[in-house]
Design a protein around this motif. Structure first.
Motif, PDB file in Angstrom:
ATOM      1  N   ASN A 148       0.849  -1.190   0.000  1.00 20.89           N
ATOM      2  CA  ASN A 148       0.000   0.000   0.000  1.00 20.89           C
ATOM      3  C   ASN A 148       0.885   1.240   0.000  1.00 20.89           C
ATOM      4  OD1 ASN A 148      -1.619   2.219   0.729  1.00 20.89           O
ATOM      5  ND2 ASN A 148      -3.055   0.927   1.844  1.00 20.89           N
ATOM      6  N   PRO A 149       0.912   2.010  -1.091  1.00 20.78           N
ATOM      7  CA  PRO A 149       1.812   3.168  -1.164  1.00 20.78           C
ATOM      8  C   PRO A 149       1.412   4.309  -0.236  1.00 20.78           C
ATOM      9  CG  PRO A 149       1.079   2.484  -3.351  1.00 20.78           C
ATOM     10  CD  PRO A 149       0.211   1.786  -2.366  1.00 20.78           C
ATOM     11  N   ILE A 150       0.173   4.301   0.245  1.00 20.86           N
ATOM     12  CA  ILE A 150      -0.272   5.390   1.116  1.00 20.86           C
ATOM     13  C   ILE A 150       0.370   5.280   2.490  1.00 20.86           C
ATOM     14  CG2 ILE A 150      -2.257   6.530   2.169  1.00 20.86           C
ATOM     15  CD1 ILE A 150      -2.142   6.836  -0.850  1.00 20.86           C
ATOM     16  N   ASP A 151       0.317   4.057   3.076  1.00 25.99           N
ATOM     17  CA  ASP A 151       0.862   3.897   4.426  1.00 25.99           C
ATOM     18  C   ASP A 151       2.085   2.983   4.488  1.00 25.99           C
ATOM     19  OD1 ASP A 151      -0.188   1.363   4.060  1.00 25.99           O
ATOM     20  OD2 ASP A 151      -1.815   1.605   5.501  1.00 25.99           O
ATOM     21  N   ASN A 152       2.600   2.573   3.307  1.00 21.94           N
ATOM     22  CA  ASN A 152       3.810   1.731   3.230  1.00 21.94           C
ATOM     23  C   ASN A 152       3.650   0.394   3.961  1.00 21.94           C
ATOM     24  OD1 ASN A 152       4.973   3.726   1.753  1.00 21.94           O
ATOM     25  ND2 ASN A 152       6.701   4.096   3.103  1.00 21.94           N
ATOM     26  N   SER A 153       2.444  -0.139   3.995  1.00 20.20           N
ATOM     27  CA  SER A 153       2.201  -1.429   4.642  1.00 20.20           C
ATOM     28  C   SER A 153       2.136  -2.535   3.589  1.00 20.20           C
ATOM     29  CB  SER A 153       0.884  -1.399   5.418  1.00 20.20           C
ATOM     30  OG  SER A 153      -0.212  -1.203   4.537  1.00 20.20           O
ATOM     31  N   THR A 154       2.319  -3.777   4.031  1.00 18.62           N
ATOM     32  CA  THR A 154       2.221  -4.916   3.123  1.00 18.62           C
ATOM     33  C   THR A 154       1.318  -5.988   3.714  1.00 18.62           C
ATOM     34  OG1 THR A 154       4.189  -5.973   4.061  1.00 18.62           O
ATOM     35  CG2 THR A 154       4.517  -4.590   2.131  1.00 18.62           C
ATOM     36  N   VAL A 155       0.697  -6.754   2.817  1.00 18.55           N
ATOM     37  CA  VAL A 155      -0.093  -7.931   3.166  1.00 18.55           C
ATOM     38  C   VAL A 155       0.381  -9.064   2.273  1.00 18.55           C
ATOM     39  CG1 VAL A 155      -2.393  -8.958   3.217  1.00 18.55           C
ATOM     40  CG2 VAL A 155      -2.087  -6.557   3.863  1.00 18.55           C
ATOM     41  N   SER A 156       0.560 -10.242   2.841  1.00 21.47           N
ATOM     42  CA  SER A 156       1.026 -11.392   2.076  1.00 21.47           C
ATOM     43  C   SER A 156      -0.141 -12.248   1.605  1.00 21.47           C
ATOM     44  CB  SER A 156       1.976 -12.247   2.923  1.00 21.47           C
ATOM     45  OG  SER A 156       3.117 -11.505   3.287  1.00 21.47           O
ATOM     46  N   PHE A 157       0.078 -12.988   0.520  1.00 21.67           N
ATOM     47  CA  PHE A 157      -0.909 -13.954   0.051  1.00 21.67           C
ATOM     48  C   PHE A 157      -0.177 -15.114  -0.601  1.00 21.67           C
ATOM     49  CE2 PHE A 157      -0.209 -10.916  -3.344  1.00 21.67           C
ATOM     50  CZ  PHE A 157      -0.127 -11.687  -4.494  1.00 21.67           C
ATOM     51  N   LYS A 158      -0.833 -16.258  -0.658  1.00 21.96           N
ATOM     52  CA  LYS A 158      -0.209 -17.458  -1.198  1.00 21.96           C
ATOM     53  C   LYS A 158      -0.117 -17.379  -2.719  1.00 21.96           C
ATOM     54  CE  LYS A 158      -1.725 -20.544   2.532  1.00 21.96           C
ATOM     55  NZ  LYS A 158      -2.517 -21.752   2.876  1.00 21.96           N
TER      56      LYS A 158
END
Length: 925
Positions: free
Chosen positions: A399-409
Motif C-alpha cells: 500500500n503506497p499510502i501507508d507503506n504497509s504490506t499484506v502477504s498472500f499465497k
C-alpha cells in the motif's frame, strides 16, 4: 531535496550544473539529444527512496543435510535470500546454534557432509560456487568457483572426501579435492544442446552417475573417461530430478515428468524389476533401514520398499511435503528410540519419522531467513502494488499510502496483469493463471487458479485483456520448442483455447490488442535445454473472431539483424504500436506494420538479455517508460529524446505517477522514484474524475487553479505559479469539499502538488564556492600508468588494487574502481594538495557505486610539515546498489595548510567500490 528536473535551456543547465549538484540537488539526467518535448522537459524525478522488503512472510529452503558438531546431531540448511544464510540447528537440544551469511550467494539445492564431517554447499547467485563449512572452526568460505556456470544443482562425495558438483548451463561435472584444493572439470556429460542440466548426481566405486534433463543417466568412469547411458532401457522422458545412492550400491532415482521411481544395482549393473509409482522429490536416505528405503508420495504418504523383496508398504505415517535432505539420526530423546529419519521442509520446520514408534513429529522452524527475492511488480486497480517472488510461496500487496504490506499465497509469478477489479498472475511451473479479487482479503481461495494452459506450456510471458477476453503468451516446457497464444473468455469462463506455434518453433513473449486484432511478438527461444531452430523473432497479427493469423513480419530496422527476441508491444495515444528490440525503440503503423519511427537508445553491445527477456514498456502522462536490460528509461514518444532514470529489475507506475521498482543488485527491496510535473497532476485529476473519486465541483476548481499555474510556468513566472498551486491546495483541503473527493485522491494530490511547489521553489542555501580539482571525474588519460591528480597511498597486489574502469560511470566513460578482498591490506587514492584557510568549513562529495562490501570517503587536513592535523571520514556500506552521493565535511584547524581527499578501503574493510565525480566546496564567500 529537489528531483532531477529536465529543462529546455541547456545553456542555463551547463552554467548552473555544478552549483546545483553542490547545493544538494540530484544531478540532471543526461539527454541523448538536445531536442526535448515539453512534458518530459517539465518532469522531475526524485532520488531513489528505499521503501520496504515486501516478501518477508516465509523462509525458503530447498535442501538440508545432517552432520555432527561438538558431539551433537545438527541439521545444516540454507535459507534463500540476498545473501543466502546457512543455519546450523542442534537436533538433540533443538536450538539454533548459528547463522552464517554466504555473501553474494542467493540459494542452494545442494548440501553434502563428507566423510571428514565437513559440510559443502553449492550455491547459486553471483556465479556457481562451492562453500566449505567446518564444524570445528564454525566458519564458511568459498573453496571453488565454476566459471561460466550459474546453477550448481547437484552435489555428492566419495570415501576420500572429494566433492563432485553437477552444473547448468554446460551440464558439466566438477571434482573438488580438499587436500590440494584442485578443481577438475570432467566436462559435459551429454552434448545435445547448448544448455544442459546435471540435476542429480551420485558417486559409487569410481563412477559418477549424472542425472540429466534429457532422459539420460550417464555413468562416467573417472579412470577411463567412458560414458554410458544406463537409462536407455527405461523408456522414460524428462528430467532425472532426483538420484541418491543407497548402501553405496543402489541408485534410487525419480523422473520428474512421471514421478516414476527406479532402483539400479551398480554391482549387477541392472535395474531392479520394479517401477516405484508416485514418488515425491527430492531425496531418499543414503542408508537403507532393515533392508528398506523410505520415500514420500505426492498424496503425503510415507512409504517404504524392501530392496530384497521389492514389496512396497504404506507405513501409515503422513507428511505434507517432500524430503529435502533425509538422514538417519539416533536422537537423545527416549521417546524416539533407535534411528529416526530427519528432514526439513520449505519453511524450515524439522520433521522426524521414528520407525519404531511410527511417529511423525514436526518441530517449529528455527531458521533465520532473509527477505525473499522479488520477481515482478505491478500496479493494481485498487492503487496497491502487487508483487510476486522468485521460487516463492508468497506474493505481497504493498500500500503506497501507508507503506504497509499484506502477504498472500502464490507461486513464482512471472507475469502480472490488472483487469477490472482482478489481478491475474501467470505462475511457473505449469503455465497456470491465478486470479486475485482485489475487493476481498487474501484467503485460501484468493487468489484461485483460474486455468492451466497445458499443451506443453510452462512459463507465462504476458497477459492482456480486452472485450471480455484474456489473452496469454507463453513459453514451452524444458527441451521443447513452440510457445502459444491462449484465449480465455472471462465472461463465459470456458475452457481456454490454445493456439500453439503461432510462429513456428517460436515462443510468444508480448501481446497488444486493438479492434479485434491481437498483436504479438516472439522469441526464437523455447524451453531451457533446447537450442532454437528459427533464425529471427517475428511480429504477428491474429484475428480473434476468425481464429487465424493474418500477418507475420520480420522487423526491418537498420542495425537490427536476426533479433533473438522482440518486445514488449504497447499502443500509445497516437495509435501507433510501440515496441523495443535490444537497444532500439520503435513505433509501427498497426495496419501495415511498417516502421514509422525508431531510435537507438543505448550503444551497441551495452545491453545483455536473458533468453526470454523483453524490454518492458509502460505509459504515464504521455511519457513512455522502457526498461532496456536493467536501465529504466523515460522516452518522449514524439522526439524519442530519452533519459535514464535508474537501474531497475522490474518496475511499475503507481496511481500516484511514481515509479515503484526492484533493484538488479538487491531484489529483496522495493524502491520508489517520486515523479513530479504539472501535466502528471492533471492526468491524476482526470483519472480520478473519471472514476468519480473527484466530483465535478472540486474537479473544475482544481483544474482551473492548475491551468493558471501552468500558464505562469510557461511565461517563466514561478512565483505566480507557486501562488496558484498553494490556492489549489487550499481548495483541495476545504472541509466543505471533502464529500466530493475520496481520501485516496486527496492524499495523492496533496503530495504531488506539495512536491511540485518544492521543485519550483528556490533553495534557501548559503552561497557555494566550488574549488577546482585535478581530474575529479577520472576521465584524463593515464600518465606513466598513474592517474593524473591522484596518488596511491599503499602497495597493491592481485587481491587489493585500484584501476580506472569503464565498467561503470556516473558520468562520462570511466570511474575509479577499488577492489579489496583481504582485511590485511588497504587501498587508498588521495588527491593532489588543495590549499585551505584555517577556520573555514570544507565539504566534499563523490558519487559512489558499492558493488559489495564497504569503503570510506575522507577529508584530511595537514600542517606545513605534512603532518595530519584532522581527519573527517564517511565510512559507507552497500546502499542502493546504484550510484549514490557520499559526502564528508570538516573545519580546517588553525595550523592547517592544505587538505587531501581520499577514496579508501581501510584495513578493516573489504569491498568493490566505484568512485566518480568528486567535488569540493565551501560556503565561505
Amino acid at each position: 531535496m529537489k528531483g532531477k528536473s529536465i529543462v529546455n535551456n541547456w545553456l542555463l543547465i551547463l552554467a548552473g550544473l555544478l552549483i546545483l549538484v553542490l547545493a544538494g540537488i540530484p544531478s540532471l539526467v543526461q539527454a541523448n539529444s538536445g531536442q526535448e518535448s515539453s512534458e518530459l522537459a517539465n518532469t522531475s524525478y526524485g532520488e531513489p527512496e528505499k521503501l520496504i522488503a515486501p516478501l518477508t512472510g516465509t523462509v525458503s529452503i530447498f535442501d538440508g543435510a545432517v552432520g555432527k558438531e561438538d558431539g551433537h546431531n545438527v541439521m545444516y540448511t540454507t535459507a534463500k535470500g540476498i545473501p543466502a544464510k546457512l543455519n546450523v540447528i542442534d537436533l538433540d537440544n533443538y536450538k539454533l546454534l548459528r547463522t552464517i551469511a554466504l555473501e553474494d550467494a542467493e540459494s542452494t539445492w545442494a548440501h553434502e557432509v563428507t566423510v571428514d564431517g565437513d559440510l559443502y554447499v553449492a550455491t547459486i547467485g553471483g556465479g556457481a560456487k562451492l562453500w566449505k563449512y567446518s564444524p570445528e572452526t564454525k566458519d564458511a568460505e568459498v573453496v571453488a568457483t565454476f566459471p561460466g556456470q550459474t546453477f550448481p544443482y547437484s552435489i555428492t562425495s566419495d570415501p576420500e572426501g572429494n566433492v563432485y558438483v553437477g552444473t547448468y548451463p554446460s551440464g558439466n561435472v566438477y571434482k573438488f579435492n580438499p587436500k590440494n584444493e584442485e578443481v577438475t572439470n570432467y566436462g559435459k556429460m551429454i552434448n545435445e544442446s547448448s544448455k544442459q542440466y546435471i540435476r542429480s548426481i551420485a558417486y559409487i566405486d569410481g563412477n559418477i552417475y549424472a542425472g540429466t534433463a534429457k532422459d539420460k543417466i550417464i555413468k562416467y568412469n573417472i579412470a577411463s573417461g567412458e560414458k554410458t547411458n544406463i537409462a536407455a532401457s527405461l523408456d522414460e522422458t524428462g528430467t532425472v530430478y532426483d538420484m541418491d545412492k543407497v548402501d553405496n550400491r543402489y541408485l534410487f532415482i525419480r523422473y520428474n515428468d512421471t514421478n516414476n521411481g527406479y532402483i539400479y544395482d551398480t554391482q549387477t549393473q541392472e535395474w531392479l524389476d520394479v517401477i516405484v509409482p508416485n514418488v515425491r522429490g527430492l531425496h531418499v536416505e543414503e542408508e537403507s533401514y532393515n533392508g528398506s528405503v523410505y520415500y514420500m508420495t505426492p498424496d503425503d504418504k510415507f512409504m517404504s520398499i524392501n530392496l530384497s523383496t521389492l514389496e512396497i508398504t504404506d507405513t501409515g505415517m503422513r507428511y505434507g511435503s517432500g524430503l529435502r535432505g533425509a538422514d538417519w539420526v539416533e536422537l537423545s530423546d527416549p521417546d524416539l528410540p533407535g534411528k529416526s529419519l530427519v528432514t526439513i521442509n520449505w519453511s524450515g520446520s524439522v520433521t522426524i519419522f521414528n520407525i519404531e514408534t511410527n511417529q511423525v513429529i514436526e518441530r517449529p522452524s528455527l531458521v533465520e531467513g532473509a527477505p525473499a527475492i522479488m520477481n515482478k511488480v505491478k500496479n493494481g486497480p485498487d492503487g496497491n502494488i502487487y508483487i510476486s517472488g522468485t521460487q516463492a510461496t508468497e506474493g505481497a500487496i504493498f500500500n503506497p499510502i501507508d507503506n504497509s504490506t499484506v502477504s498472500f499465497k502464490l507461486g513464482q509469478g512471472d507475469s502480472i496483469h490488472s483487469v477490472g477489479n482482478k489481478m491475474l498472475f501467470g505462475v511457473y511451473p505449469g503455465a497456470r493463471i491465478f486470479e486475485y479479487d482485489t475487493n476481498n482479503e487474501p484467503a485460501d481461495n484468493n487468489p484461485k487458479q483460474l486455468f492451466q494452459i497445458g499443451e506443453d506450456q510452462d512459463r507465462i510471458s504476458d497477459i492482456i485483456s480486452a472485450d471480455g477476453k484474456t489473452f496469454v503468451g507463453s513459453i514451452p516446457d524444458y527441451g521443447k520448442l513452440g510457445g502459444a497464444l491462449t484465449l480465455y473468455d472471462a465472461t463465459e469462463q470456458t475452457t481456454p483455447i490454445v493456439y500453439r506455434n503461432i510462429v513456428e518453433n517460436q515462443s510468444v513473449v508480448s501481446l497488444a490488442y486493438k479492434d479485434g486484432i491481437v498483436y504479438g511478438s516472439t522469441t526464437i527461444n523455447g524451453g531451457l535445454g533446447i537450442d532454437p531452430v528459427a533464425e529471427e523473432a517475428k511480429i504477428f497479427k491474429w484475428d480473434v473472431e476468425n481464429e487465424q493469423k493474418i500477418e507475420e513480419i520480420s522487423l526491418s530496422i537498420e542495425g537490427i539483424n536476426n533479433p533473438q527476441t522482440i518486445g514488449d508491444l504497447s499502443f500509445g495515444k497516437n495509435g501507433l504500436l510501440w515496441g523495443a528490440v535490444d537497444n532500439i525503440i520503435f513505433a509501427l503503423d498497426p495496419d501495415t506494420l511498417d516502421v514509422v519511427k525508431s531510435k537507438k537508445i543505448y550503444p551497441d553491445g551495452a545491453l545483455h538479455y536473458a533468453d526470454w527477456q523483453t524490454v518492458d514498456l509502460e505509459w504515464s502522462n504521455d511519457i513512455l517508460y522502457a526498461k532496456f536490460d536493467n536501465n529504466l528509461t523515460a522516452i518522449d514518444p514524439e522526439t524519442l529524446v530519452s533519459y535514464k532514470i535508474t537501474d531497475a529489475k522490474s518496475f511499475t507506475i503507481g496511481d500516484d505517477g511514481n515509479i515503484y521498482y526492484s533493484l538488479p543488485s538487491n531484489r529483496t527491496l522495493l524502491y520508489k522514484v517520486e515523479v513530479t510535473s504539472a501535466g502528471l497532476i492533471q492526468e491524476i485529476l482526470d483519472r480520478y474524475h473519471s472514476s468519480e473519486d473527484i466530483m465535478q465541483p472540486v474537479y473544475a476548481e482544481l483544474t482551473n487553479k492548475l491551468e493558471q499555474a501552468e500558464h505562469h510556468l510557461n511565461k517563466g513566472d514561478k512565483s505566480q505559479a507557486i501562488k496558484h498551486l498553494n490556492d489549489l491546495l487550499k481548495h483541495l483541503n476545504k472541509e466543505s469539499m471533502s464529500k466530493f473527493i475520496s481520501d485516496k485522491a486527496k492524499n495523492i494530490l496533496n503530495t504531488k502538488v506539495e512536491n511540485l511547489i518544492k521543485t519550483l521553489s528556490p533553495e534557501d542555501e548559503s552561497p557555494v564556492n566550488s574549488i577546482p580539482l585535478t581530474n575529479p571525474d577520472f576521465e584524463e588519460p593515464l600518465t606513466d600508468e598513474s592517474i593524473p591528480g591522484w596518488t596511491s597511498a599503499f602497495q597493491e597486489a592481485e587481491e587489493h588494487y585500484h584501476e580506472i574502469s569503464g565498467e561503470r560511470s556516473f558520468s562520462g566513460d570511466s570511474s575509479l574502481k577499488i577492489v579489496d578482498s583481504v582485511r590485511s591490506a588497504s587501498v587508498a587514492l588521495y588527491s593532489d594538495t588543495i590549499d585551505v584557510e584555517p577556520g573555514v568549513e570544507y565539504m566534499a562529495s563523490t558519487r559512489a557505486f558499492t558493488e559489495e562490501g564497504s569503503a570510506s570517503f575522507l577529508l584530511r587536513f595537514y600542517d606545513n610539515d605534512g603532518n595530519q592535523v584532522a581527519n573527517y571520514a564517511n565510512h559507507f556500506e552497500s546502499m542502493l546498489g546504484q550510484w549514490e552521493e557520499v559526502t564528508t565535511q570538516g573545519i580546517a584547524p588553525e595550523n592547517a595548510v592544505y587538505l587531501r581527499i581520499y577514496a579508501y578501503t581501510t584495513s578493516y574493510q573489504i569491498g568493490t567500490v566505484y568512485f566518480d565525480d568528486i567535488n569540493l566546496w565551501t560556503n565561505q564567500e
